[in-house]
Structures are given as structure tokens and as C-alpha cells.
Motif scaffolding. Structure first.
Motif, PDB file in Angstrom:
ATOM      1  N   GLY A   1      -2.537   6.133 -14.103  1.00  0.00           N
ATOM      2  CA  GLY A   1      -2.291   4.708 -14.275  1.00  0.00           C
ATOM      3  C   GLY A   1      -2.365   3.918 -12.979  1.00  0.00           C
ATOM      4  N   HIS A   2      -2.945   4.514 -11.937  1.00  0.00           N
ATOM      5  CA  HIS A   2      -3.081   3.781 -10.680  1.00  0.00           C
ATOM      6  C   HIS A   2      -4.504   3.259 -10.522  1.00  0.00           C
ATOM      7  CE1 HIS A   2       0.633   5.967  -8.869  1.00  0.00           C
ATOM      8  NE2 HIS A   2       0.942   5.042  -9.760  1.00  0.00           N
ATOM      9  N   PHE A   3      -4.633   2.280  -9.617  1.00  0.00           N
ATOM     10  CA  PHE A   3      -5.931   1.647  -9.437  1.00  0.00           C
ATOM     11  C   PHE A   3      -6.762   2.355  -8.366  1.00  0.00           C
ATOM     12  CE2 PHE A   3      -3.062  -1.705 -10.874  1.00  0.00           C
ATOM     13  CZ  PHE A   3      -3.752  -2.146 -11.983  1.00  0.00           C
ATOM     14  N   VAL A   4      -8.036   2.533  -8.650  1.00  0.00           N
ATOM     15  CA  VAL A   4      -8.968   3.062  -7.668  1.00  0.00           C
ATOM     16  C   VAL A   4      -9.797   1.904  -7.112  1.00  0.00           C
ATOM     17  CG1 VAL A   4     -11.018   4.507  -7.396  1.00  0.00           C
ATOM     18  CG2 VAL A   4      -9.033   5.361  -8.669  1.00  0.00           C
ATOM     19  N   GLU A   5     -10.197   1.006  -8.004  1.00  0.00           N
ATOM     20  CA  GLU A   5     -10.959  -0.173  -7.606  1.00  0.00           C
ATOM     21  C   GLU A   5     -10.573  -1.328  -8.529  1.00  0.00           C
ATOM     22  OE1 GLU A   5     -13.718  -0.797  -5.406  1.00  0.00           O
ATOM     23  OE2 GLU A   5     -13.792   1.228  -4.565  1.00  0.00           O
ATOM     24  N   VAL A   6     -10.433  -2.495  -7.941  1.00  0.00           N
ATOM     25  CA  VAL A   6     -10.301  -3.727  -8.715  1.00  0.00           C
ATOM     26  C   VAL A   6     -11.278  -4.714  -8.100  1.00  0.00           C
ATOM     27  CG1 VAL A   6      -8.788  -5.646  -9.346  1.00  0.00           C
ATOM     28  CG2 VAL A   6      -7.864  -3.322  -9.212  1.00  0.00           C
ATOM     29  N   GLN A   7     -12.271  -5.128  -8.872  1.00  0.00           N
ATOM     30  CA  GLN A   7     -13.253  -6.068  -8.353  1.00  0.00           C
ATOM     31  C   GLN A   7     -13.341  -7.261  -9.279  1.00  0.00           C
ATOM     32  OE1 GLN A   7     -17.039  -4.250  -7.484  1.00  0.00           O
ATOM     33  NE2 GLN A   7     -16.194  -3.283  -5.660  1.00  0.00           N
ATOM     34  N   GLY A   8     -12.666  -8.334  -8.884  1.00  0.00           N
ATOM     35  CA  GLY A   8     -12.656  -9.540  -9.713  1.00  0.00           C
ATOM     36  C   GLY A   8     -13.468 -10.636  -9.058  1.00  0.00           C
TER      37      GLY A   8
ATOM     38  N   THR B   1      -9.826  -1.527  -3.001  1.00  0.00           N
ATOM     39  CA  THR B   1     -10.373  -0.176  -3.013  1.00  0.00           C
ATOM     40  C   THR B   1      -9.332   0.798  -2.503  1.00  0.00           C
ATOM     41  OG1 THR B   1     -12.602  -0.960  -2.574  1.00  0.00           O
ATOM     42  CG2 THR B   1     -12.142   1.311  -1.976  1.00  0.00           C
ATOM     43  N   ALA B   2      -9.126   1.865  -3.256  1.00  0.00           N
ATOM     44  CA  ALA B   2      -8.244   2.937  -2.770  1.00  0.00           C
ATOM     45  C   ALA B   2      -9.065   3.857  -1.894  1.00  0.00           C
ATOM     46  CB  ALA B   2      -7.680   3.707  -3.954  1.00  0.00           C
ATOM     47  N   GLU B   3      -8.811   3.821  -0.596  1.00  0.00           N
ATOM     48  CA  GLU B   3      -9.542   4.723   0.299  1.00  0.00           C
ATOM     49  C   GLU B   3      -8.926   6.118   0.229  1.00  0.00           C
ATOM     50  OE1 GLU B   3     -12.184   3.719   2.027  1.00  0.00           O
ATOM     51  OE2 GLU B   3     -12.020   1.537   1.941  1.00  0.00           O
ATOM     52  N   GLY B   4      -7.625   6.162   0.125  1.00  0.00           N
ATOM     53  CA  GLY B   4      -6.965   7.460   0.003  1.00  0.00           C
ATOM     54  C   GLY B   4      -6.329   7.546  -1.380  1.00  0.00           C
ATOM     55  N   GLN B   5      -5.010   7.341  -1.434  1.00  0.00           N
ATOM     56  CA  GLN B   5      -4.251   7.332  -2.688  1.00  0.00           C
ATOM     57  C   GLN B   5      -4.629   6.140  -3.563  1.00  0.00           C
ATOM     58  OE1 GLN B   5      -2.295  10.273  -3.045  1.00  0.00           O
ATOM     59  NE2 GLN B   5      -0.478   8.993  -3.380  1.00  0.00           N
ATOM     60  N   ALA B   6      -4.680   6.310  -4.852  1.00  0.00           N
ATOM     61  CA  ALA B   6      -4.816   5.162  -5.750  1.00  0.00           C
ATOM     62  C   ALA B   6      -3.553   4.312  -5.623  1.00  0.00           C
ATOM     63  CB  ALA B   6      -5.012   5.642  -7.180  1.00  0.00           C
ATOM     64  N   PHE B   7      -3.657   3.032  -5.940  1.00  0.00           N
ATOM     65  CA  PHE B   7      -2.504   2.135  -5.713  1.00  0.00           C
ATOM     66  C   PHE B   7      -1.916   1.654  -7.024  1.00  0.00           C
ATOM     67  CE2 PHE B   7      -5.060  -1.805  -6.217  1.00  0.00           C
ATOM     68  CZ  PHE B   7      -6.339  -1.333  -5.958  1.00  0.00           C
ATOM     69  N   SER B   8      -0.624   1.355  -6.933  1.00  0.00           N
ATOM     70  CA  SER B   8       0.102   0.968  -8.137  1.00  0.00           C
ATOM     71  C   SER B   8       0.040  -0.539  -8.351  1.00  0.00           C
ATOM     72  CB  SER B   8       1.564   1.387  -7.990  1.00  0.00           C
ATOM     73  OG  SER B   8       2.146   0.595  -6.958  1.00  0.00           O
ATOM     74  N   ARG B   9       0.432  -0.952  -9.528  1.00  0.00           N
ATOM     75  CA  ARG B   9       0.498  -2.374  -9.862  1.00  0.00           C
ATOM     76  C   ARG B   9       1.452  -3.100  -8.911  1.00  0.00           C
ATOM     77  NH1 ARG B   9      -0.698  -4.896 -15.015  1.00  0.00           N
ATOM     78  NH2 ARG B   9      -0.504  -7.142 -14.646  1.00  0.00           N
TER      79      ARG B   9
ATOM     80  N   ALA C   1      -7.136   3.800   8.800  1.00  0.00           N
ATOM     81  CA  ALA C   1      -6.009   4.652   8.401  1.00  0.00           C
ATOM     82  C   ALA C   1      -5.462   4.285   7.035  1.00  0.00           C
ATOM     83  CB  ALA C   1      -4.889   4.524   9.446  1.00  0.00           C
ATOM     84  N   CYS C   2      -5.976   3.224   6.425  1.00  0.00           N
ATOM     85  CA  CYS C   2      -5.302   2.690   5.234  1.00  0.00           C
ATOM     86  C   CYS C   2      -5.595   3.502   3.989  1.00  0.00           C
ATOM     87  CB  CYS C   2      -5.680   1.244   5.013  1.00  0.00           C
ATOM     88  SG  CYS C   2      -7.305   0.995   4.334  1.00  0.00           S
ATOM     89  N   ASP C   3      -4.663   3.435   3.060  1.00  0.00           N
ATOM     90  CA  ASP C   3      -4.858   4.038   1.742  1.00  0.00           C
ATOM     91  C   ASP C   3      -5.566   3.058   0.831  1.00  0.00           C
ATOM     92  OD1 ASP C   3      -3.843   6.699   1.627  1.00  0.00           O
ATOM     93  OD2 ASP C   3      -1.876   5.888   2.036  1.00  0.00           O
ATOM     94  N   THR C   4      -5.203   1.801   0.965  1.00  0.00           N
ATOM     95  CA  THR C   4      -5.800   0.779   0.119  1.00  0.00           C
ATOM     96  C   THR C   4      -6.240  -0.367   0.993  1.00  0.00           C
ATOM     97  OG1 THR C   4      -4.356   1.331  -1.703  1.00  0.00           O
ATOM     98  CG2 THR C   4      -5.399  -0.834  -1.777  1.00  0.00           C
ATOM     99  N   ASP C   5      -7.404  -0.909   0.665  1.00  0.00           N
ATOM    100  CA  ASP C   5      -8.000  -1.985   1.430  1.00  0.00           C
ATOM    101  C   ASP C   5      -8.403  -3.048   0.422  1.00  0.00           C
ATOM    102  OD1 ASP C   5      -9.437  -3.492   3.260  1.00  0.00           O
ATOM    103  OD2 ASP C   5     -11.219  -2.213   3.118  1.00  0.00           O
ATOM    104  N   MET C   6      -7.954  -4.274   0.632  1.00  0.00           N
ATOM    105  CA  MET C   6      -8.289  -5.311  -0.334  1.00  0.00           C
ATOM    106  C   MET C   6      -8.747  -6.562   0.400  1.00  0.00           C
ATOM    107  SD  MET C   6      -5.939  -6.794  -3.453  1.00  0.00           S
ATOM    108  CE  MET C   6      -5.693  -5.170  -4.135  1.00  0.00           C
ATOM    109  N   ASN C   7      -9.846  -7.136  -0.077  1.00  0.00           N
ATOM    110  CA  ASN C   7     -10.314  -8.399   0.460  1.00  0.00           C
ATOM    111  C   ASN C   7     -10.101  -9.464  -0.599  1.00  0.00           C
ATOM    112  OD1 ASN C   7     -11.582  -7.666   3.133  1.00  0.00           O
ATOM    113  ND2 ASN C   7     -12.570  -6.192   1.764  1.00  0.00           N
TER     114      ASN C   7
END
Lengths: 243, 243, 243, 243, 243, 243
Positions: free
Chosen positions: E199-206, D207-215, D186-192
């Protein structure tokens, strides 16, 4: 340059003994063992009531071929392609050639939506396996078509001409007909010629293994090939006349 | 239950006509066409002066087998494994069985660091291809070993016993020897039995295709198999006595 | 010959400690961890509302199995089959055996057009993984069928008998039940026996790893197997009685 | 937006119950079952006295990982990669991530010319399998290294820091720690996020699965991840203190 | 630590010269050669009137990507993936990243049941091929969509934002924008950042290639990336304004 | 029959505009973009200090080629061979042809134990890609050899002749030189001719796509091919004279 001496006193323009045995195995709609001297190829024709995707719904049929060599058909054992998980480039090249050669004498619209699948498997190899395969596959295909005509599934033969093939080559400067393995290994130029009963070319594939070849040599080779294919077609017809 | 009637009036404990043709092709160190009725398998033995990695430096040799079936060996054409890019589970199962069966009668230390590669290719199938393959492969292997002995590469035969195989099964309640295709399709139990010349078992693989089978049926089947293998070994020896 | 001494003072005709843990994982319709001593196999049964092409439209269902081994289930790590890009011959042989064994006790017409897919994955290996897999897979399949009955998707169980399997073998001249890894490596004969609750055979697969085996040894091994399978079936039923 | 309610009343910044079981299987040099709630991954470390080609003769070692999922680890059965003949892009991506994460805390020159192979196999999946795999693989690797030190094969540990990983994500506008499957779907953003014991980043994969994510969201997620990894490292150390 | 000196006097926060050439080849619905300095990637967009199975009948479209590198795009020739018979893990990882990045700016319901297939092929590589591919693929996709709008196949654009990507990294302690190959090889941290026009993030891979990186470094890298992507978006729009 | 009218008023015996751009990419030892009208092929030559197994220790070198087509080089996108996991029969046939053609003009003993690997990748296709590839590959190979001579790695050129190739065909009864895609699709006969600077044949591959062809047509086609190849060789030399 001294003329190249062939095994068993064969003349430069002479075929090896050719044998065509129909009904070699029992299940296939056409089954032919063809021998060009020590080269023995089993050619079967299978009729299937389906066509590949690009022909579905077209009302047309398809004719295609596959080629294989038993691992110990050759002097030195070669790896089994099924075990390696892929067909070699050589195998694919040959089976594409056989398929094109057979389609060249078929009117696919007369075949209806069915496939004739030709399987050419080399039992023993001594040069010229692809040309033997084409020559034998035609007889197997004719048997399969005759079966379709006899059973009333077809009312008109889709075969519009006969087809046969022979190899020619320049060995130590001498143009030769129907190369056997030792000649093939030593040749400068190797050419496979596929022709129709009308004396026209379906495929000409000439390769300079050593020296590049001249236009004159090319013409000599084509002359030899025409002679050889004419003889092969006589043998095909003779085989088909028998039961 | 009425007894099952076999084709051509064959008795329940009777083999189909068996033919063993040595030197069927010319290149292999052993080359045998074996026929169990309509089943025809070409078995070649190739000697190679190398061994697989797990035997390198061991001083021992290796014996292994591969199995294949020509696409139209069967009633209905089956896809070519080389074209599909992999061997089926059935093919692998059979070639592993042939390899184990042959190794069971080889003393690998006496073979030296060389491999005998057996290729069993089914030209025509009518049931029992794996048992025909084992029975024929033994003859091809013996020819290859005889060649190594004759050329002085071996001073003592690494073959310590003969080996042959037969299928047995229960069809409509009747235990039968050497199933042909129509019997195999209809059987409740199918068993492949591999035995040595000393009358011992190398492999017994029994499968209930329909009903599970009782200990009594198992014993009947093993009796039949012993009878059949004894007869096959006589035919192997007879074939090997000829030139 | 002195009798072979088994680890932990186990008798020749004694099973290792067997543990059957149902509901080992949560997602599958049946999920069983089965342990034969140090051998641990996770068997899951998945119900899918579709059948493979050869059953489509037949009204019948299908039961099939896949087998795998975690890379470090064994003493020495083995390569991951998914990374190598193919299943070994051994893996295919085992999963075909499991599938046939399960289908032997299913009436596929009663299953309807659905598939029960059994996945047997070896978490830890110490001999007998295929027999543990069959024995555990039956319990998982029963759980899956019970679920279909409970939900009303089936009104009658398609399971017509129980099935279990055990290995037996001759080690240093002694017939033993339920071989563990060190015994399996040392054995002359290795036999896997699959039986139904009615005491009939589904599969008998005996292989001479060293010496060929006699009819007498075969009978001793089948006696041991019958004893072992009877005990396993008692344990299966006991496990299934609990929630 | 109303805050997302987690199952079992879990707080947004709370890990699921974590269990680390060492010595889960007996053969591997390190063997750890790690559980993040319903996610269960078996991580084994195998020590091999060889290195891949690019490290041969370098005096350095190698650390690498493979990842797999049992077919029915998930709600719906997924096809077995070994049967399909290739690993999915997802699988390869995950195993490359695990391998890089482990190498980030190894001094390969101190390892000598040997390989530590980590196998992470998902027994049951409920989100976060890759982060559980990294966290468990570190413990297995530590056990393997401790064995090398204890046996005198290494005199100094090549492990220069600890490493652990956790997933974070934004679900319905709420940043959450350690996503379980339903949250992950269900998530918009998934981060490992993979971190060392020193609080530095080894990998950040958002990774933005739905909406892009902000800083701002990114910063909230990194805060959560730091908290989660700190807790995981405490649990790793606790597990390693026990025998 | 002395600041890292970049080739051609490039500033730490400066992109390499970027060139975007539309209509680079003639057949594709969108065809863009994008150059980031010495990195040249051909991005084509192909429109197909079909969708993959998981979208069939959904009314929605699909956007996906494939990535390849010509064998001699790099300093040292790499093996051709088609000849090896599989795509590397790296290739799959990159093409999955491109696909997700493009889908992040598409409303698939507005696309209808068609697929936009993006092919990103690296003609010459000097670092940053995946970020160039994403940046160029967006322009190609926009051209393809413009064609669908112009021909009336779509009445509303399914593209909801622009997307571009850049690499950033820490080299010898200095955070740098848009790494070229020699910088990429030497870097401690390598990060690929994909952002939308908003200005939003779609992917960040560091990834820490050497030292793990701190939260401070992460923030510096994200600042650089934001600057770089803003500039790239200006160049995309400029290119799209021309015919 | 009315003569076939070619696009842009081209004469039957006229080549399309040919462009040969050397140094098209920077890393390869030879890098040539060759254009035959709308057909664009990038040919790179890579020098590697190793030879395939069959040449190891022979003191001789090897020259070989691979061929690929970008997925959207064509009117309709074709599947990526790397993604499908194998090269088509057509691809293998073409790359074998290119390899043989290049080896025909190399003295491998003068090359030393190194390999020249030619990669021919079609960026845009409009008929004649294999003949453009051969013609361009020769220029790339010459550049690579010139580099070896300049660096002193070779003291004598292993290139013994130049080589170029052109397609010819019979379209609607008219023999034409250098077929473009629409002509190729409509032709009855398609022939690819590879020749040396001395005017000899390296390969002649003629195929009847529709009607079989006569000896007269064959001679007309060879005349056209000789004319075309002579012109191509002039353009190769011109390109090589520039820096």
C-alpha cells in the motif's frame, strides 16, 4: 509484339563490352575496375587481421562487402549517403547480396581469423551495377588471396569456386541479357542471377516491375543468365592470367 | 640540418606530376579527374535548377561542395562514412573549405537561381587531396558554366577569376612545395593555400603539427605556394583549352 | 577609402576589454569565464584518468576540446545541436582548432596516461568566440595542471609554452584587431591567429569572405595579431598570478 | 531515527539562498540566471514569429522548453549530448516537464501565432536543476511578454498565473525542502512539485528511490512544497519589480 | 456540474474489465498479454546472463524496461520509431517509469549478475498503456523469476513486493478511476500511480492538462488509485495461481 | 541421403497450419493476425489521405509497407530497432519486398491520391515471417479497400489480383515447403516466392546458404511453391468470405 531493338545493335543474348582492369589503385590488396559498357565499378579487397565479434575465437575468417555510388555516377545527382547520415535500403540490400555471393565461394575455415572486406564503389552507372560489382569483387578477392598465398600467410586457397553475376529481364516482351539503364527502366521483369563456376545458383532475385512473369519467362531468363555468366567467367579467368 | 631528400629526386619547390582529365565520367555537367602524383580525385560539377532555402527568391545562385574518400583510397582502410552514419569533422572541414574557395570566384547574382554542386571524391590518396580537389573542382565548374553559356541558359559567365590550391610545409626544417603523404606525416608545419588568378589569397590555413613556426618560415611557405599555384593555373588553362 | 569607425571609439589595433575570471564554477579542475567585450565563453578543464583508444598503453596523455554555443547566445536563436542530433561543421571545425592549439603547448609524455578535456561553451556571442575560447582554455588547463602538480600526481608540468589567439580582419579596407560581430559580418577578410608565448604561430586561418586579400594585407594582419596576442598573454599571466 | 543534519545548519523546511538575476545575457527577450544555492541555471526566453506545424493557422501561439547541462556542470564530467548525437531520456523528461509547466499558466489564444521558446541551461549543478529551471523560466517568460506588451505587439498578457517549482524528499526518514545534491543522492523519496500562484498543483512527480513512501509522508512532502513554492513566488515577484 | 457519464455505464471508481493472459508467446521467460478494456499490452520478460557496464563485477543484477507501440495501435497511425531513427520523449519517459517501478520491488543483490529485460509493446491502445504495462510486466517478471527458482539458478526470490499501477484523473470535475482514451483526452488532471502490495507509493505522477488541481482533488485521486491498485493486485495473484 | 523428417510428421509438400484472423485490432482499416504454425504476424492496413512527394499531384495513390519484430518474438531477445536508432538491413530488405509485392497487385491510378500503409509486426517468430506478412497484408489491404468501396470513397477496386507468398528450401537434400525456424537454420537453399492468383511470379528470391543449387533443385522448389501459394490463396478467400 515487335522485338525490342537494343542500342548499338546488341543481340538479345549479348553482353555489353566487359573490361576488367586489375591493380587500378595501388593501396588495396586487390583493386579492380570492372566495366559493363557504361557501368564502371571500382572493387577493392582489403585484408584485415581481425574478424567481427561473432567470429572471434572461432578460428574462422569473414568475407563481407560494402557498396556505394558516387553522387553523380547517375544521370541525375543523388544525395550523398554519408551526408544524409544513412545508407538507403537499396544500398544495404545490394551490399548484403554481394557479401553473401562472395561467402558462397569461400571456405572460411581456410581463411584463418582474418577479414576480406570488399568495397564496391560505382564511379559511373548505366544499369547492372550490382552484378558488375559481384563479378569484379571476385577478381579483387582472388588477387587478395593470391597475395596471402604468395606471402605465406595462407598455404591453401580458401576460394572453392569462382562466382559471377549478370542481370536479365523481360523488356517489351523480349527476354534480354545484361540490361542497361534504359532497358532496366522499361522492363517488366528484372532478375539478377549469381552463379558459380560449376554452373550452380548462388542467388536468383527476380522481380516483376510491371506484369508478373510466367514460369516460361523465368526459364528463358535463367537460360540467358547461364550463357552470360559463363562468358563472364571466361573473362575473369583471362584477366587473372595476366599480371 | 641536412636538407630533406624527396622521393624521385623532386626539388623542394617542385610540384608532383599533375594530370587533369576532363570528361572523365559522362553524366555530370563537369567531370574532371585530377592527379597530383599518386593522389587522384574525381571532381564532378552538377547543375541543379534550385537553390538552398537561404537563397530562395533572392535571384542569386549557390555554389557548394561535398568531399568523400573511398574506404580504400588510403594505405589502411578507413570506415565508410555512409555506414558509420556521419561525416567526420575532417571531411566537413574540407568540404566547407572547397565550397568557400569556389564561391570566392563566383558572382552568385550572375548565376541565377541555380546551384552548382561540386562533388570531390578521392579515388586514391597520397597527400594533398583537398588542394587537388579545389584545383580540379574549378575546372569542372568551368565546364559546367561553359555548358550553361553554350545552351543559352546564361549569357554572361558568373566566374570572375580562376582559383587553385596547393599544400606547403616544413619537413625536417626544409620548406617544401606540394607534400606527399610521407612528407605530410613527418612535417612540423602544414599549410594549405588557395589563391586566385590575380595572385591574391582566398584561404591560408597553416597548422603547426610539431614545432610552432616563425614568421620567416611563414613567408618562405607563402613564396613556395605562390610559385605552385601559378604553375597549377597554367595547367588548368591548358586543360580547358583542349576539347 | 575612409577609415572604418569602430564602436566606442576603439582604435584599429585595440583589443576589446578582456576579463578573465578563474574559478567561475566549482566542480571542474579548471574553470574560467573569459570575456572579449560582449563575447563570454566558459572554459572548463576536466582531468580524467583515462585516454582515448589510440593512446592506450602508450604512457602518454591526451588533450582535447569540445565547443558549444547556448541556443540564445546569439542575436537570433539557433537550434540546439543536442536536439538536432548532430554538431554542425562549424562547431566541429572550431573544437578541432581548439584541441590542436592546446596540444601544441603540451608535452603529452609528461602528462601521463590521463586526459585533459576542455569544454568551451559560449554564454554570449559578439564575435571572436573561438579565439576567446583558446585564450581562456589555456588558463583553465594551467589551473588543472597546477592542481595535478599540487597533489603530487605530476612532478613536472607538461605545459611547455603558453598559447593565446585573436582574430584580425580587413573591414572596408582597414585592417582591424579583435573583430566584434558587426565587424565580422562586414569584413572582406577574417583571420584567426593562434600563437605561443615565444611568438611563433600555432595556427593561421585566413579566409576571404569578400575580396581575396593581398600579401601586403596578410602581413598587416599578422602584425596586428602579434600585437594582440602579446597583450592577451600578459592578461593570462596576470590572471594566473591571482588566487 | 536521528534527524538528518543539513549542510550550513539549514532547517528541514528551509530553502537554500535563492538569487534571481534578470538581463543576465543581452540578446534574449528574457534572460534570467537563477541560483538555488550551488545550482545555477541560465533561463532565456526567445520570441519567434512562427509556431510549430500543429498550431499553424490556429491563431494560437506555443510555449515550449529545452533543457541542457554543460558537460562539467557536475562533479564528474558527463558526455556532451550534441557530441553523442542525442538527448538522454532524462533530458527529454525534464524539458517536457518545463514546457508543460509553462503552458499551464499561458492562455495560448492570447499569445497570437508566435512561440516563446525557453532554454534552460545548467551552468552548475547541485540538485534541483529542474525546479530552478521552471522557477527561472517563468521570470524570463514574463520579461519576454512584458516586451511584447511594451512594443504593442500584444495588448493583453497571455500569462494567467505565476508558476514555480521546488523539490522535496525524505532523507533518512526526515522530510526535507529543496534537496541539494548530496541529499538527493541519499534520499528514499524524491518529489518535484510545480504550483501556480493560486496554490494549485500543475505537476506532482514523486519517486521512491529506495523505500516506497506512505500516504503520510506524501502529505508531509506536499506541505513542505507548498511552503517552498510560496516563498519562491515572493522572490519571483520581487525580482520582477526591479528594473 | 453534472457528473461525467462513462461508457458502458462504468462507475467513477470502477476499473475496466482486466484480463491477464500468461504464456501469450512461447519464447520469453515470461510473456503476458494484459488488457485494461480496449488497451492491450504484450509484456515479455527476458533473462540474460549479463549486466550493463555500471553493474559489472558488482555481484548485483539489473532490471530494466523498454516500451513501444505498434504504429496502428492507435486511432490514427503514428510513425514507426525504428523508421524515424529515434524513440520519442514520451516513449523514453514511459520506459524509464516502468523500469524504476520494477526495480522498486526487486532486491538486485539477490538476482545475481543477470538482467531481467522487460519489453512492453502496445498492440492496441485505449488509454492507460503505461499503467497496464507496469501491471503486466510484474506478472511476466514473476514468471521469469519462478523459472530461475525452478531451475535452481536462484535459491531465493529477488522479488520483495508486488507492484501495480493505475491512472486516475479529473474529467469535467469528476474524479475517475482508470481513464480510457476519450476520458484521458478530455481530462483536466491526469495522474499515474504506482503502488506496492504493502500500500505504499512507488511513483505518483500528476499533471494538470487543463486547470491546475487542488489538494482536495489530489486526495480524492489518491483514494481512487489505492482502490484500483488493490483490485489489480488481486487479479495479478489470481493469474499467477493458475498454470 | 535419408529424407529429412519434419516435426509433427509434416509432409515435405505440406504447409503448417495456417490461421487468418481478421479484425484482430479495432482501429486499423484492415487488421489481420496471420499464423503459419508458430509464426504470428499482425498485419494492419491504414488508409491515409496523402501520398509521398513523388506521387503528389499525380492523381495516383501509393501502397507501402513497414516490417518490425518485437524484441522477444525470437528464441533469443534481439535489440529493439527503435532503441538502436536504425532499422537493420534485413528489416529494410523485407519491408521493401512486402511493399513491392503489394504494389504488384494494385492499380495505383484507381486508388486515387491516398496511401495504404501496411504494417507487419511479428509477434512470434518460427520461420517464414516475410511470407506470412505478405499473405496477411493482402487480406488486410483487401479489408481496407472494401471499406473505401463501402463508404463510396472508391467506386472500383484498385486491387487487380490476389497475392500470397511462401518459403521453400532444400534441407539435407530434400526440397521442403514452408520452412520453420529449425529447417531454415539448417537449409542449404532458401527461397521466397511471391505469386499472384493467376499463377505468375511477382518475386523469386533464392539464396544458397550452404551449397549452391542446381537448375533441377530450382525447378523442384518452384513446383512446391506453386502448390503452397495455391493453398494459401484458397485460405485468403475463405477468410475474406466470413464477416
Amino acid at each position: 509484339m515487335a522485338e525490342f531493338i537494343r542500342s548499338e545493335g546488341r543481340a538479345a543474348d549479348q553482353l555489353r563490352p566487359v573490361r576488367i582492369t586489375r591493380h587500378y589503385t595501388v593501396h588495396a590488396e586487390g583493386s579492380v575496375l570492372i566495366e559493363f559498357g557504361g557501368t564502371k565499378v571500382l572493387c577493392t579487397a582489403s585484408v584485415e587481421d581481425k574478424v567481427p565479434p561473432h567470429k572471434r575465437g572461432s578460428g574462422e575468417g569473414w568475407v563481407t562487402a560494402e557498396y556505394g555510388m558516387l553522387p553523380r555516377a547517375t544521370h541525375k545527382r543523388s544525395d550523398r549517403e554519408a551526408a544524409k547520415g544513412k545508407q538507403s535500403g537499396r544500398t544495404q540490400e545490394i551490399q548484403r547480396l554481394i557479401g553473401r555471393s562472395m561467402r558462397a565461394v569461400f571456405d572460411l575455415t581456410l581463411l584463418g581469423e582474418r577479414t576480406i572486406q570488399l568495397d564496391c564503389d560505382v564511379i559511373q552507372a548505366d544499369g547492372g551495377t550490382r552484378t558488375a560489382a559481384i563479378t569484379g569483387a571476385f577478381v579483387a578477392a582472388q588477387d587478395a588471396v593470391n597475395g596471402l598465398l604468395a606471402s605465406g600467410k595462407l598455404s591453401q586457397s580458401p576460394i572453392v569456386a569462382s562466382v559471377a553475376a549478370i542481370s536479365v529481364g523481360v523488356v517489351h516482351g523480349t527476354p534480354l541479357l545484361d540490361l542497361e539503364y534504359t532497358e532496366d527502366s522499361a522492363c517488366d521483369t528484372d532478375m539478377n542471377v549469381v552463379m558459380t563456376g560449376a554452373g550452380h545458383f548462388v542467388e536468383v532475385q527476380g522481380t516483376a516491375e510491371g506484369q508478373a512473369f510466367s514460369r516460361t519467362e523465368m526459364n528463358q531468363l535463367l537460360d540467358l543468365a547461364e550463357k552470360g555468366v559463363t562468358e563472364l567467367m571466361r573473362l575473369q579467368q583471362e584477366a587473372l592470367r595476366n599480371l
